[in-house]
Design an enzyme around this catalytic site. Structure first.
Site: not given
Ligand code: SD4
Length: 332
Positions: A193, A221-224, A244-245, A247
């Site tokens: 990312t 799904r939504v990450g950070d 990054t990583g 989320g």
């Protein structure tokens, strides 16, 4: 009060006053003279750009924008667009790995010096989500648009529909289908990312973050990365941070906001990133199965990074030149 007691109390009080003033006098006499040293003025490093991982072409692009007098906002948008367009980067933009239903869904956000921000989450068929996020920021009264609504808005703004699945990611997905148990596994392998922070010649800070998220994630799904405060935060008075990583862990601690606030309280970017990772690890004492990397910059152009497992790097470009910075980690 009887006279005898009055005298006794008065003399005690007087004695107290005498000894107290003697102490003050004594203190004043023995106190070494304090020399107030004014902090050396820090000459801010500007312009400067940093991004997660080792994205040479993206930082080059952002640097060109900054060096020609462009704004930090234009620099971060154009910088991360390089990775969105690069089909060999399989965690950002076109060529990103799909969700478990085979659809590539993209998340991105952008934030400017005035605290304006825009974001798109779970958007399909548009190769440059960061530019759609900027349009959300500039053309609507909203901050986040999701899914079909974000895609419709993008078409209205003139973006073209594109197939984001490449031959390579389609084949990998089909292989994954053969072995997948459809478990919700948080992995540590899903990197790349891009989060980018820049300071322009005027000293203004902006940031952007863009991703296709976790490979084979549950649809929706939504990450950070597109969440302001989690995957990215900028405060032009203080600095900026990005992540990054995994989320889920970053969202739980509102990671990027936390890091900017720690810098506001006086921590260096490096110290703030370390504290951010440590906060997360305090809540995950027995877990070693995820990676997170934080990157931060302060108003003076000082930068820092820290991560859970070794391997996270960030790239920096300033007048000092191009540097790939290895960072230390919680588990070294
Ligand atoms: C996410 N933070 O969706 C992103 C993934 C990532 O490097 O950063 N990968 O949780």
């Amino acid at each position: 009060m009887k006279r005898r007691n009055f005298l006794k109390n008065s003399s005690l009080t007087a004695a107290g006053l005498v000894s107290a003033s003697a102490m003050v006098a004594c203190k004043t006499e023995t106190k070494p003279e304090e020399t107030v040293v004014a902090p050396a003025p820090v000459k801010p490093i500007k312009p400067i750009v940093v991004c997660t991982w080792n994205f040479l072409n993206a930082t080059d692009k952002a640097w060109q924008v900054l060096k020609s007098g462009g704004s930090s906002l234009d620099a971060v948008e154009q910088g991360v667009m390089v990775e969105e367009a690069d089909v060999t980067n399989e965690t950002v933009g076109k060529g990103g790995r799909p969700d478990r239903d085979g659809n590539v869904t993209l998340d991105a956000c952008i934030m400017d010096k005035d605290g304006n921000c825009g974001s798109v989450v779970c958007m399909q068929n548009i190769a440059h989500p960061v530019s759609v996020a900027r349009k959300v920021m500039e053309e609507t009264p909203h901050i986040i648009l999701a899914g079909k609504g974000a895609e419709k808005f993008a078409y209205e703004q003139g973006f073209k529909k594109e197939n984001l699945l490449t031959e390579s990611t389609r084949k990998q997905y089909q292989e994954w289908l053969k072995t997948s148990k459809y478990e919700t596994i948080i992995n540590i392998e899903n990197h790349d990312t891009i989060g980018m922070l820049a300071i322009d010649e005027k000293g203004d800070i902006a940031g952007a973050c863009t991703t296709s998220g976790m490979a084979y994630k549950i649809a929706g799904r939504v990450g950070d990365s597109p969440i302001i405060g989690a995957g990215l935060f900028v405060d032009n008075e203080v600095g900026g941070a990005t992540a990054t990583g995994v989320g889920e862990e970053v969202i739980r601690t509102v990671g990027s906001f936390l890091i900017v606030e720690l810098m506001r309280q006086g921590k260096s970017p490096q110290e703030a990133c370390e504290e951010g990772v440590k906060r997360i690890m305090q809540k995950n004492k027995d877990r070693k199965d995820f990676q997170i990397g934080f990157l931060a910059i302060n108003k003076n152009g000082e930068t820092g990074g820290y991560c859970v497992h070794p391997g996270f790097t960030y790239r920096e470009y300033s007048e000092k030149g191009h540097e790939n910075k290895e960072v230390t980690s919680f588990y070294s």
